[in-house]
Enzyme design. Structure first.
Site, PDB file in Angstrom:
ATOM      1  N   ARG A   1     -13.545  -9.003   1.118  1.00 35.83           N
ATOM      2  CA  ARG A   1     -12.111  -8.732   0.930  1.00 35.83           C
ATOM      3  C   ARG A   1     -11.315  -9.995   1.281  1.00 35.83           C
ATOM      4  NH1 ARG A   1     -10.191  -3.409   1.182  1.00 35.83           N
ATOM      5  NH2 ARG A   1      -8.207  -4.440   0.750  1.00 35.83           N
TER       6      ARG A   1
ATOM      7  N   ASP B   1     -17.395   7.240  -1.531  1.00 36.45           N
ATOM      8  CA  ASP B   1     -16.124   7.093  -0.802  1.00 36.45           C
ATOM      9  C   ASP B   1     -15.880   8.409  -0.072  1.00 36.45           C
ATOM     10  OD1 ASP B   1     -13.572   6.317   0.041  1.00 36.45           O
ATOM     11  OD2 ASP B   1     -12.676   6.314  -1.955  1.00 36.45           O
TER      12      ASP B   1
ATOM     13  N   ARG C   1       0.881  -1.178   0.000  1.00 34.89           N
ATOM     14  CA  ARG C   1       0.000   0.000   0.000  1.00 34.89           C
ATOM     15  C   ARG C   1       0.909   1.215   0.000  1.00 34.89           C
ATOM     16  NH1 ARG C   1      -5.312   1.254   3.543  1.00 34.89           N
ATOM     17  NH2 ARG C   1      -6.086  -0.025   1.831  1.00 34.89           N
TER      18      ARG C   1
ATOM     19  N   CYS D   1     -16.409   1.634   0.335  1.00 35.85           N
ATOM     20  CA  CYS D   1     -15.217   0.808   0.593  1.00 35.85           C
ATOM     21  C   CYS D   1     -14.818   0.825   2.058  1.00 35.85           C
ATOM     22  CB  CYS D   1     -14.071   1.288  -0.281  1.00 35.85           C
ATOM     23  SG  CYS D   1     -13.730   3.048  -0.085  1.00 35.85           S
TER      24      CYS D   1
ATOM     25  N   HIS E   1      -7.253   1.108  -6.480  1.00 36.00           N
ATOM     26  CA  HIS E   1      -7.400   0.156  -5.369  1.00 36.00           C
ATOM     27  C   HIS E   1      -8.035  -1.113  -5.943  1.00 36.00           C
ATOM     28  CE1 HIS E   1      -7.599  -1.396  -1.431  1.00 36.00           C
ATOM     29  NE2 HIS E   1      -8.441  -0.563  -0.844  1.00 36.00           N
TER      30      HIS E   1
ATOM     31  N   GLN F   1      -9.904  -3.861  -3.782  1.00 38.83           N
ATOM     32  CA  GLN F   1     -11.194  -3.375  -3.275  1.00 38.83           C
ATOM     33  C   GLN F   1     -12.271  -3.557  -4.343  1.00 38.83           C
ATOM     34  OE1 GLN F   1     -12.060  -1.741  -0.134  1.00 38.83           O
ATOM     35  NE2 GLN F   1     -14.063  -2.262  -0.991  1.00 38.83           N
TER      36      GLN F   1
HETATM   37  N1   CP Z   1     -11.200  -0.312   2.234  1.00 38.45           N
HETATM   38  C1   CP Z   1      -9.930  -0.402   2.684  1.00 38.45           C
HETATM   39  O1   CP Z   1      -8.976  -0.662   1.933  1.00 38.45           O
HETATM   40  O2   CP Z   1      -9.817  -0.247   4.025  1.00 38.45           O
HETATM   41  P1   CP Z   1      -8.478  -0.047   4.853  1.00 38.45           P
HETATM   42  O3   CP Z   1      -7.928   1.302   4.515  1.00 38.45           O
HETATM   43  O4   CP Z   1      -8.912  -0.165   6.286  1.00 38.45           O
HETATM   44  O5   CP Z   1      -7.502  -1.124   4.474  1.00 38.45           O
HETATM   45  N1  NVA Z   2     -10.141   6.750  -1.205  1.00 39.65           N
HETATM   46  C1  NVA Z   2      -9.788   6.215   0.082  1.00 39.65           C
HETATM   47  C2  NVA Z   2      -9.956   4.728   0.093  1.00 39.65           C
HETATM   48  C3  NVA Z   2      -9.644   4.064   1.405  1.00 39.65           C
HETATM   49  C4  NVA Z   2      -9.764   2.600   1.356  1.00 39.65           C
HETATM   50  C5  NVA Z   2      -8.361   6.608   0.424  1.00 39.65           C
HETATM   51  O1  NVA Z   2      -7.483   6.524  -0.443  1.00 39.65           O
HETATM   52  O2  NVA Z   2      -8.129   7.011   1.564  1.00 39.65           O
END
Ligand code: CP
Ligand code: NVA
Length: 306
Positions: free
Chosen positions: A294, A227, A108, A266, A135, A138
């Site tokens: 997930r 989101d 990530r 998400c 993502h 997701q």
């Molecule tokens: N939706 C998602 O990826 O959640 P986290 O940021 O908690 O991993």
């Molecule tokens: N758009 C959000 C998604 C989190 C899972 C972010 O990047 O923070």
């Protein structure tokens, strides 16, 4: 149909074939059934997944770690700031070294180019666990969840309402590959990435429509998705908040959707901002099914790739 995916890494859903989506969903459904019946599926015994995080996470971290444990393998959580990459070691060297120890890398990252650096230099599969651009895991879990609920893709209308985030980009590719019409309601200043709009448009006969009118997007929608207005790494400026306020998913907006619409997010959510409590905690909301899937979808990805 063999069990292998056409890709060696999960970087962007643009790279996956529709057959890859179907293989992942079929495997996820089988693994979910095994899990629910208590059957152990230790297909990744002695395999290790390195999980590198440059940003916070609840779902991605815990679901990937649980996935590896349940499949008989092991996952290592690595806070990027505690590694030598936090002190300037290159991603290229990090990827080469990790490839000698582990069977897969999930990362990530802040900047999408870091995922590409991992891919270029890694000898083992790399899975993008979120970047500033997309993502994919997701959106794969989201599409699997939609399929479980609706038993079809073609002919469905998914309305994205709010900021066009990384998740929106991955859903644009996924909807394109699976023939779901995606309508995106967004203020002009916060539209999706231009390249993604062009690529998603080319992917299928299904439409990718962009509008500034949330009602138009939500009208007769099968799925309403939103989101956060402040993705990780960015702050919600007063100007952005003001622009997005008319795009809140609330009781009035979802009246335009089909009666049996699904509300999706998400997570993490900011109740009272991008969505009201009555919608996110209401009877049409499937946010915890999405979050649960997930685990199953990532188990499928890991078992097909590692
Ligand atoms: N939706 C998602 O990826 O959640 P986290 O940021 O908690 O991993
Ligand atoms: N758009 C959000 C998604 C989190 C899972 C972010 O990047 O923070």
């Amino acid at each position: 149909m063999n069990d292998r995916l056409s890709v060696s890494h999960i970087v962007s859903l643009y790279d996956l074939s529709t057959e890859d989506f179907n293989k992942i969903f079929k495997k996820a459904a089988a693994l979910k059934k095994d899990y629910e019946s208590g059957k152990k599926t230790k297909i990744l015994e002695n395999k290790t997944l390195a999980m590198i995080f440059e940003k916070p996470s609840t779902r991605t971290r815990v679901s990937f770690e649980a996935a590896m444990t349940q499949l008989g393998g092991h996952a290592q959580y690595i806070d990027a700031t505690t590694t030598q990459s936090g002190r300037g070691e290159t991603i290229a060297d990090t990827a080469r070294v990790l490839s000698k120890y582990v069977d897969g890398i999930m990362a990530r990252v802040n900047d999408h180019s870091t995922i590409l650096d991992f891919v270029i230099n890694s000898e083992v599969p790399v899975i993008n666990g979120l970047s500033d651009f997309n993502h994919p895991v997701q959106a794969l879990s989201d599409m699997f969840t939609i399929w479980e609920k609706k038993k079809k893709f073609k002919g469905l209308k998914l309305a994205w309402v709010g900021d066009a985030t990384n998740v929106c980009h991955s859903l644009m590719y996924a909807c394109g590959k699976l023939d779901v019409d995606m309508w995106i309601a967004v203020p002009n200043l916060y539209r999706p990435n231009k390249g993604v709009i062009i690529e998603a448009d080319k992917l299928s006969l299904a439409a990718t429509e962009i509008t500034t009118d949330p009602k138009e997007a939500a009208s007769d929608a099968d799925v309403v998705y939103t989101d956060t207005w402040a993705s990780m790494g960015s702050t919600l400026s007063p100007a952005k908040k003001k622009a997005l306020e008319p795009y809140q998913v609330n009781k009035e907006l979802v009246k335009h959707a089909k009666k049996d619409y699904l509300f999706m997010h998400c997570l993490p959510a900011h109740r009272g901002e991008e969505v009201t409590t009555d919608v996110i905690d209401g009877p049409n909301s499937i946010i915890f099914d999405q979050a649960e899937n997930r685990l199953h979808v990532q188990k499928a990805i890991l078992s097909l790739m590692l």
